[in-house]
Scaffold this motif. Structure first.
Motif, PDB file in Angstrom:
ATOM      1  N   LEU A  30       0.866  -1.181   0.000  1.00 59.31           N
ATOM      2  CA  LEU A  30       0.000   0.000   0.000  1.00 59.31           C
ATOM      3  C   LEU A  30       0.905   1.234   0.000  1.00 59.31           C
ATOM      4  CD1 LEU A  30      -2.604  -1.129   2.713  1.00 59.31           C
ATOM      5  CD2 LEU A  30      -2.773  -1.351   0.226  1.00 59.31           C
ATOM      6  N   ILE A  31       0.872   1.971  -1.093  1.00 56.29           N
ATOM      7  CA  ILE A  31       1.720   3.155  -1.233  1.00 56.29           C
ATOM      8  C   ILE A  31       0.990   4.363  -0.643  1.00 56.29           C
ATOM      9  CG2 ILE A  31       3.035   4.610  -2.816  1.00 56.29           C
ATOM     10  CD1 ILE A  31       3.961   1.692  -2.722  1.00 56.29           C
ATOM     11  N   GLU A  32       1.644   5.036   0.291  1.00 64.24           N
ATOM     12  CA  GLU A  32       1.103   6.259   0.879  1.00 64.24           C
ATOM     13  C   GLU A  32       1.989   7.440   0.472  1.00 64.24           C
ATOM     14  OE1 GLU A  32       1.037   5.593   5.045  1.00 64.24           O
ATOM     15  OE2 GLU A  32      -0.704   4.274   4.995  1.00 64.24           O
ATOM     16  N   ARG A  39      -1.946   4.186  -3.988  1.00 64.24           N
ATOM     17  CA  ARG A  39      -2.152   3.048  -4.878  1.00 64.24           C
ATOM     18  C   ARG A  39      -1.708   1.767  -4.175  1.00 64.24           C
ATOM     19  NH1 ARG A  39       2.900   4.928  -6.525  1.00 64.24           N
ATOM     20  NH2 ARG A  39       4.426   3.333  -7.111  1.00 64.24           N
ATOM     21  N   THR A  40      -2.091   0.640  -4.805  1.00 61.18           N
ATOM     22  CA  THR A  40      -1.695  -0.681  -4.318  1.00 61.18           C
ATOM     23  C   THR A  40      -0.785  -1.320  -5.350  1.00 61.18           C
ATOM     24  OG1 THR A  40      -3.767  -0.969  -3.114  1.00 61.18           O
ATOM     25  CG2 THR A  40      -2.505  -2.954  -3.583  1.00 61.18           C
ATOM     26  N   VAL A  90      -6.435 -12.242   4.084  1.00 61.31           N
ATOM     27  CA  VAL A  90      -6.808 -10.890   3.687  1.00 61.31           C
ATOM     28  C   VAL A  90      -7.210 -10.913   2.213  1.00 61.31           C
ATOM     29  CG1 VAL A  90      -6.020  -8.522   3.404  1.00 61.31           C
ATOM     30  CG2 VAL A  90      -5.306  -9.845   5.395  1.00 61.31           C
ATOM     31  N   THR A  91      -8.411 -10.416   1.944  1.00 57.16           N
ATOM     32  CA  THR A  91      -8.896 -10.377   0.561  1.00 57.16           C
ATOM     33  C   THR A  91      -8.839  -8.961  -0.019  1.00 57.16           C
ATOM     34  OG1 THR A  91     -11.159 -10.132   1.392  1.00 57.16           O
ATOM     35  CG2 THR A  91     -10.410 -12.361   0.885  1.00 57.16           C
ATOM     36  N   ASP A  92      -8.850  -7.967   0.861  1.00 56.71           N
ATOM     37  CA  ASP A  92      -8.789  -6.571   0.419  1.00 56.71           C
ATOM     38  C   ASP A  92      -7.852  -5.832   1.359  1.00 56.71           C
ATOM     39  OD1 ASP A  92      -9.234  -3.823  -0.092  1.00 56.71           O
ATOM     40  OD2 ASP A  92     -11.223  -4.275  -0.902  1.00 56.71           O
ATOM     41  N   ALA A  93      -6.637  -5.603   0.898  1.00 53.16           N
ATOM     42  CA  ALA A  93      -5.627  -4.973   1.752  1.00 53.16           C
ATOM     43  C   ALA A  93      -6.037  -3.567   2.182  1.00 53.16           C
ATOM     44  CB  ALA A  93      -4.290  -4.932   1.021  1.00 53.16           C
TER      45      ALA A  93
END
Length: 287
Positions: A30-32, A39-40, A90-93
């Motif tokens: 997960l880019i912050e 974005r992922t 985890v299905t949705d980070a």
């Protein structure tokens, strides 16, 4: 001037290499940017702008989790202690990391609540004997509810259901009483069966003895009848001389006795009168 350019190039290269990140296999990044999600990225080599960006790595692998023991009250107000194990992934980070401060704890609370509801509708004995049914109903109940946390529960299992120590003692006493009752009933049935078999054996022996006695009497009667029949046949075939000889033998035995009494047959008495000496004695006796 050349040295300055070289320094700048070196700094740029350092900055560039400082921005390289590796996202491991079965992870997502997960880019912050300045603290905000941008974005992922998937597993592999990733470039970010150092200082301005950062990468948060989230595992997509299957995770085991043990839920520690906690108490539940059944429908009949009995307290039992239960513990669970489950596997989730985890299905949705994004949801997993940003929608909840602790998605795993939220998932655990959700599962605990559903388990309390399921067992709370059961009585103690029903709950203790329905672990498989509870697992199936719990899996169905949570279903896709954990999707809001970006998590999917793959397997959930109730490891144990234990009544409180007081209830366990009461159950042990009841179990002991039931066993003693069963043993007493079995003993009584065994004794009754033994008496029944003994009585039957005695009755059979009496019947057999009676049959044997009856058979012996019947055999003796047949033997007596046979002997009498043979004797009768022999007497029927015997001549008059045989009976006269028998009479004479009897007279001789009586004459040899101590008494002066002689018993004669009626016909012999008539014939005795034909003897002159006897006739004189008879006539003199009558006179």
């Amino acid at each position: 001037m050349g040295i300055f350019i070289t320094i700048i190039v070196v700094l740029i290269l350092i900055y560039f290499f400082a921005g390289l990140r590796i996202v491991p296999q079965n992870y997502v990044g997960l880019i912050e940017t300045l603290g905000k999600y941008s974005r992922t990225v998937k597993a592999g080599l990733v470039f970010i702008w150092p200082i301005f960006q950062r990468v948060r790595k989230v595992s997509l692998a299957l995770q085991p989790l043990e839920i520690s023991k906690y108490s539940i009250i059944t429908k009949d107000n009995a307290e039992i202690t239960t513990s669970l194990t489950l596997n989730y992934l985890v299905t949705d980070a994004f949801r997993y990391f940003y929608n909840n401060t602790d998605s795993v704890e939220s998932m655990v609370q959700l599962i605990r609540g559903h388990l309390r509801d399921i067992i709370g509708r059961m009585e103690l004995n029903e709950a203790l004997g329905s672990t498989s049914e509870i697992n199936a109903e719990l899996s169905k109940a949570i279903g896709d509810l954990t999707d809001v946390y970006g998590i999917r529960v793959v397997r959930v299992n109730v490891d144990e259901l234990l009544p409180s120590p007081e209830i366990q003692k009461a159950m042990d006493k009841q179990l002991t009483a039931d066993r003693e009752k069963t043993a007493a009933i079995a003993k009584a049935e065994g004794e009754a069966r033994n008496i029944e078999l003994t009585t039957k054996a005695k009755n059979n022996a009496l019947v057999a003895t009676a049959k044997a006695n009856a058979e012996a009497v019947r055999t003796q009667a047949d033997a007596d009848a046979y002997r009498i029949d043979k004797l009768q046949n022999a007497l029927d075939k015997a001549g008059e001389g045989y009976f006269r000889n028998q009479s004479l033998d009897t007279f001789n035995q009586l004459a040899n006795g101590a008494n002066n009494l002689v018993v004669l047959d009626k016909d012999d008495m008539s014939d005795l009168g034909k003897i002159p000496a006897a006739k004189k004695i008879w006539d003199k006796s009558n006179n």
